[in-house]
Every structure is written in structure tokens, then in C-alpha cells.
Design a protein around this motif. Structure first.
Motif, PDB file in Angstrom:
ATOM      1  N   UNK A  86       0.852  -1.184   0.000  1.00  0.00           N
ATOM      2  CA  UNK A  86       0.000   0.000   0.000  1.00  0.00           C
ATOM      3  C   UNK A  86       0.892   1.241   0.000  1.00  0.00           C
ATOM      4  N   UNK A  87       0.545   2.213  -0.837  1.00  0.00           N
ATOM      5  CA  UNK A  87       1.342   3.439  -0.923  1.00  0.00           C
ATOM      6  C   UNK A  87       1.056   4.355   0.263  1.00  0.00           C
ATOM      7  N   UNK A  88      -0.213   4.485   0.625  1.00  0.00           N
ATOM      8  CA  UNK A  88      -0.556   5.365   1.738  1.00  0.00           C
ATOM      9  C   UNK A  88      -1.881   5.003   2.361  1.00  0.00           C
ATOM     10  N   UNK A  89      -1.958   5.177   3.662  1.00  0.00           N
ATOM     11  CA  UNK A  89      -3.185   4.942   4.409  1.00  0.00           C
ATOM     12  C   UNK A  89      -3.125   5.855   5.626  1.00  0.00           C
ATOM     13  N   UNK A  90      -3.923   6.934   5.601  1.00  0.00           N
ATOM     14  CA  UNK A  90      -3.864   7.878   6.711  1.00  0.00           C
ATOM     15  C   UNK A  90      -5.186   8.602   6.892  1.00  0.00           C
ATOM     16  N   UNK A  91      -5.356   9.181   8.062  1.00  0.00           N
ATOM     17  CA  UNK A  91      -6.565   9.930   8.407  1.00  0.00           C
ATOM     18  C   UNK A  91      -6.174  11.124   9.254  1.00  0.00           C
ATOM     19  N   UNK A  92      -7.106  12.052   9.383  1.00  0.00           N
ATOM     20  CA  UNK A  92      -6.790  13.222  10.180  1.00  0.00           C
ATOM     21  C   UNK A  92      -7.962  14.145  10.388  1.00  0.00           C
ATOM     22  N   UNK A  93      -7.645  15.332  10.869  1.00  0.00           N
ATOM     23  CA  UNK A  93      -8.646  16.346  11.207  1.00  0.00           C
ATOM     24  C   UNK A  93      -8.511  17.555  10.285  1.00  0.00           C
ATOM     25  N   UNK A 107      -8.073  22.024   4.418  1.00  0.00           N
ATOM     26  CA  UNK A 107      -6.732  21.617   4.827  1.00  0.00           C
ATOM     27  C   UNK A 107      -6.810  21.038   6.231  1.00  0.00           C
ATOM     28  N   UNK A 108      -5.864  20.178   6.524  1.00  0.00           N
ATOM     29  CA  UNK A 108      -5.874  19.552   7.833  1.00  0.00           C
ATOM     30  C   UNK A 108      -4.531  18.935   8.166  1.00  0.00           C
ATOM     31  N   UNK A 109      -4.533  18.201   9.267  1.00  0.00           N
ATOM     32  CA  UNK A 109      -3.325  17.562   9.771  1.00  0.00           C
ATOM     33  C   UNK A 109      -3.607  16.074   9.965  1.00  0.00           C
ATOM     34  N   UNK A 110      -2.682  15.261   9.522  1.00  0.00           N
ATOM     35  CA  UNK A 110      -2.804  13.812   9.666  1.00  0.00           C
ATOM     36  C   UNK A 110      -2.643  13.449  11.139  1.00  0.00           C
ATOM     37  N   UNK A 111      -3.582  12.659  11.678  1.00  0.00           N
ATOM     38  CA  UNK A 111      -3.499  12.238  13.072  1.00  0.00           C
ATOM     39  C   UNK A 111      -2.860  10.860  13.201  1.00  0.00           C
ATOM     40  N   UNK A 112      -3.032  10.023  12.173  1.00  0.00           N
ATOM     41  CA  UNK A 112      -2.330   8.738  12.176  1.00  0.00           C
ATOM     42  C   UNK A 112      -2.292   8.191  10.762  1.00  0.00           C
ATOM     43  N   UNK A 125       3.398   9.501   8.916  1.00  0.00           N
ATOM     44  CA  UNK A 125       3.137  10.864   8.451  1.00  0.00           C
ATOM     45  C   UNK A 125       2.261  11.665   9.421  1.00  0.00           C
ATOM     46  N   UNK A 126       2.102  11.156  10.635  1.00  0.00           N
ATOM     47  CA  UNK A 126       1.342  11.883  11.653  1.00  0.00           C
ATOM     48  C   UNK A 126       1.928  13.275  11.846  1.00  0.00           C
ATOM     49  N   UNK A 127       1.040  14.263  11.955  1.00  0.00           N
ATOM     50  CA  UNK A 127       1.469  15.645  12.158  1.00  0.00           C
ATOM     51  C   UNK A 127       1.725  16.416  10.879  1.00  0.00           C
ATOM     52  N   UNK A 128       1.699  15.753   9.729  1.00  0.00           N
ATOM     53  CA  UNK A 128       1.934  16.438   8.447  1.00  0.00           C
ATOM     54  C   UNK A 128       0.630  17.041   7.931  1.00  0.00           C
ATOM     55  N   UNK A 129       0.759  18.181   7.239  1.00  0.00           N
ATOM     56  CA  UNK A 129      -0.411  18.876   6.693  1.00  0.00           C
ATOM     57  C   UNK A 129      -0.787  18.335   5.314  1.00  0.00           C
ATOM     58  N   UNK A 130      -2.082  18.413   5.011  1.00  0.00           N
ATOM     59  CA  UNK A 130      -2.608  18.004   3.710  1.00  0.00           C
ATOM     60  C   UNK A 130      -3.613  19.040   3.241  1.00  0.00           C
ATOM     61  N   UNK A 131      -3.877  19.030   1.948  1.00  0.00           N
ATOM     62  CA  UNK A 131      -4.853  19.939   1.354  1.00  0.00           C
ATOM     63  C   UNK A 131      -5.681  19.172   0.330  1.00  0.00           C
ATOM     64  N   UNK A 132      -6.982  19.467   0.301  1.00  0.00           N
ATOM     65  CA  UNK A 132      -7.896  18.878  -0.679  1.00  0.00           C
ATOM     66  C   UNK A 132      -8.667  20.008  -1.347  1.00  0.00           C
TER      67      UNK A 132
END
Length: 175
Positions: A86-93, A107-112, A125-132
């Protein structure tokens, strides 16, 4: 000294008179802007995604904002090619959401979660920012994303042109 007392009295009276009206105006003020981005999407990455072309991705986003406070969650899954991890599997707020004319940026931050980028060790990648960025077009939504863990500079409510057209999507944008 007398002059200072004379000036202070009208100012204090004005402050007392304006305080109740400020409370009334807050209570009767029109509703704050309401934004929402809810739904999911999945599809296969096209050739323009280079090394990831042909891999399947899935997104779920549930975010809302009253214009002051934003809350919500996201979940991302990126399958590898057959026989590959799997390339990526993450979730966040979600921490920031803006929307207008059927387009939302969240935009948010990965929690796990983690990513497996070829040639690198599995990375937390916990703590990293993402944008959709999502463009709600009924059954033909488009979207795009940015990942801080891949070197993209992600700032609050910063998005990109929504160029990916998932094969399935149910996103609804309000705002």
C-alpha cells in the motif's frame, strides 16, 4: 485635573451605553457563513501521475465551518500496484475550510497513518499537513490534493486546481 474628569465621564457613559447594544447586535446578527464539504471519491490515477499511474485511490471528507470554527475529518487510502505494498493509508482532522460556487478547499493535519514511497522506508506521516480541493459537479466531480510529506508547502486553506476526475464520487459542497 478637572478637564480629565470631565472627558472621562462622557467616555465612560458612552462605553456603558454601547455595551448592551453590542450584545444585542451579536444576538441578532445574521448567521455566519456556513461551509461544508462532505462525501467520498475513488478512482484510478491516470498517466499524468507518473510512477503512480494505474494505482487506485480513495478519499472520504466530512468537514464543516461556520466561518469561525472548522471541524471535520478525512481518510485517504492509496493502493499500490498488484504485488506491491500500500502506498498510503492515513486519516486526520480538518482545520480550515472555505467554499464558494461549488468549489471547496479543506486543509488539515494527519493524526495517524503512513506512506510507502518507493525507494524510501515506510514513513509515519502523523502531524503532516494536507490539502484537498474539490469541485462539486454532480456526478462528475473533480479534485486534487497536496501532501506536505512529499514536499508540498501546505498552508491553511490553500488548494490547487482540481484536475483529477475520480470514477466514483459523492462530494457535496455548500457555501
Amino acid at each position: 485635573m478637572r478637564r480629565h474628569i470631565a472627558l472621562a465621564t462622557p467616555i465612560a457613559a458612552l462605553a456603558l451605553l454601547s455595551a448592551p447594544s453590542a450584545a444585542v447586535s451579536d444576538a441578532t446578527a445574521p448567521d455566519r457563513p456556513a461551509y461544508a464539504l462532505r462525501g467520498s471519491a475513488s478512482g484510478t490515477l491516470p498517466e499524468s501521475f507518473g510512477q503512480w499511474a494505474g494505482e487506485k485511490v480513495r478519499f472520504a471528507i466530512d468537514a464543516r465551518s461556520d466561518g469561525v470554527k472548522t471541524q471535520g475529518t478525512f481518510d485517504v487510502f492509496h493502493a499500490g500496484k498488484p504485488g506491491k505494498p500500500t502506498v498510503g493509508d492515513f486519516e486526520g482532522r480538518i482545520g480550515c475550510l472555505v467554499a464558494g460556487d461549488g468549489i471547496a478547499v479543506a486543509t488539515g493535519v494527519i493524526t495517524k497513518g503512513y506512506v510507502n514511497v518507493e525507494g524510501k522506508p515506510k514513513m509515519d506521516v502523523s502531524g503532516k499537513k494536507v490539502s484537498f480541493t474539490v469541485h462539486d459537479k454532480g456526478r462528475r466531480d473533480t479534485m486534487f490534493w497536496m501532501w506536505e510529506f512529499l514536499g508540498a508547502p501546505v498552508n491553511d486553506c490553500q488548494g490547487t486546481a482540481p484536475m483529477f476526475e475520480p470514477s466514483k464520487s459523492s462530494f457535496k459542497v455548500k457555501g
